[in-house]
Design an enzyme around this catalytic site. Structure first.
Site, short mmCIF file in Angstrom:
data_model
loop_
_atom_site.label_atom_id
_atom_site.label_comp_id
_atom_site.label_asym_id
_atom_site.label_seq_id
_atom_site.Cartn_x
_atom_site.Cartn_y
_atom_site.Cartn_z
CG ASP A 99 -2.23 0.68 1.04
OD1 ASP A 99 -2.21 1.83 0.55
OD2 ASP A 99 -3.27 0.09 1.34
CB ALA B 95 -8.38 -5.65 1.66
CE LYS B 96 -4.21 0.37 -1.96
NZ LYS B 96 -4.94 0.97 -0.82
NE ARG B 97 -5.96 -9.11 2.77
CZ ARG B 97 -5.89 -8.09 3.61
NH1 ARG B 97 -5.47 -6.91 3.22
NH2 ARG B 97 -6.23 -8.26 4.88
#
Lengths: 275, 275
Positions: A99, B95-97
């Site tokens: 991130d 969440a940037k999964r």
């Protein structure tokens, strides 16, 4: 843990095996479901039976998040157990985070400081300031996704960027990051022939190699193209080991599978380091 | 929530504001630290004061994971509160999964089913089989990282891949994924001039735009280049709103900042939809 300590363990155990602790309650022996914390009970039994055969454990965080608060508790208990009972073992939080700067710092603290894993996997898409916060922790390691073992790897990773495959750009660019000596890389075993090229760019780095076994990669091929003078490989196996049996003998069955891989690794090590 | 329901809300509220619930215990009013769950208390007060001014809330999961089990509990309480009290509001798990197929399915279930967010942010690096599991959920949305607002975006995202910037390849390739109608995209406001090009590739998709305010992007520019016939924009502001004051008046101060942005958005909407 320092890289040298990891290398010492590999030489001592004649193993560069990493066991993936990807625990699915539908797949574990059903008698464990009566326990207070079935996931931790399963992990503890597997760890007790296999720790002398491997040098690393890698829980994938998705499997723990899937069970909400209980899952996070199982993850905490698992890493604490490993750090207390087996501090010589290298631990990997397979979280694939990444991130913007400050937010990456929060993720880095969670996994490297609070949970005290030795390393965490990180996705490279957001670039330098998303990766460097993880690299700032002394004697901790950031395992950057380079070339993954899934079919989707061909969507972007192998596409040509300024005359070179994207995963190679990731390798080269990441070498310029501050504290890049703390980098390792994920490289899938299903693409072993790529390893020769990869070693041209990062001759000294450790590679975490998933995809041997269940996903079809060959240990021999990976060693042929990927091993370096310091071994430089951690080969991961998850399902093939931890789900070898779903009866009461599951831990012994896991140890048997781990032992088979360890023996093959001992052979590879003797080939590479005698010749 | 369907895209049409989101558009209806935008028209009704004359707002396409998303408020980022990135709660840092060091930055919230100190009197809240006496509460049982300071993070939830903070969020609840901000939500109660601002829900009529925005159409979406976006907690970044890093801020909750940072507090371990307690943090996850605060996240659960926050999303439950939103879903119960304000079901008309669009919710985003930032969440940037992204992981291989089965593992992505686990993440998708956590965020879209168990926590019941309307959407989740996903990193594209691992390609098709890492993204499609998220797209399989009906009336849920996958917000793919395309062009992020940080400096590191220039490491890989803007590099030329087969004659086109990588973020454009991500946009084009993702259009071929199964259930691609459930895709939205993250596009940073700090790069507003890129939006015209982006709209050539994905004229109809919603864009989640961080970076207005604290990171320097301009609302006017983003609307000029990014707005489409269905608005097609969610503009996120986090720190600029939720930390407007760290005294007991924090919720009113947040509402005032949100109201300023909402008014600017109402002006933009009237410009774009009268002309």
């Amino acid at each position: 843990m320092t890289t040298n300590q990891l290398i010492q363990q590999i030489k001592k155990k004649k193993s560069f095996l990493c066991i993936g602790l990807d625990v699915d309650l539908n797949k574990i022996p059903q008698h464990l479901l009566k326990e207070d914390d079935p996931i931790f009970s399963f992990n503890k039994a597997v760890i007790d039976a296999t720790h002398h055969l491997c040098v690393a454990y890698k829980p994938n965080t998705a499997f723990y998040e899937a069970y909400g608060l209980k899952g996070w508790k199982s993850l905490e208990k698992t890493i604490r157990y490993l750090n207390e009972k087996h501090p010589e073992i290298f631990t990997i939080a397979d979280a694939k985070r990444g991130d913007i700067g400050n937010t990456s710092t929060m993720y880095a603290k969670v996994f490297l400081e609070d949970l005290a894993f030795d390393s965490v996997t990180v996705a490279p898409y957001m670039g330098k300031d998303s990766v460097e916060p993880f690299l700032a922790f002394k004697d901790k390691h950031t395992i950057l996704l380079a070339l993954t073992s899934n079919q989707g790897a061909f969507d972007f990773q192998t596409k040509t960027v300024d005359g070179k495959a994207l995963y190679k750009q990731v390798l080269e660019t990441s070498k310029t990051y501050t504290n890049s000596e703390n980098l390792m890389y994920v490289v899938g075993a299903t693409k072993a022939e790529y390893l020769a090229d990869i070693r041209q760019i990062i001759p000294d780095s450790f590679l975490l190699v998933p995809g041997v076994g269940a996903q079809g990669g060959s240990l021999k091929e990976v060693c042929k193209y990927g091993m370096n003078a310091q071994v430089g490989l951690l080969i991961n196996s998850s399902r093939g080991i931890i789900y070898a049996s779903n009866e009461t003998d599951f831990a012994e069955a896991a140890a048997l599978k781990a032992s088979e891989l360890q023996k093959q690794m001992a052979v590879e090590l003797s080939h590479h380091f005698i010749n």
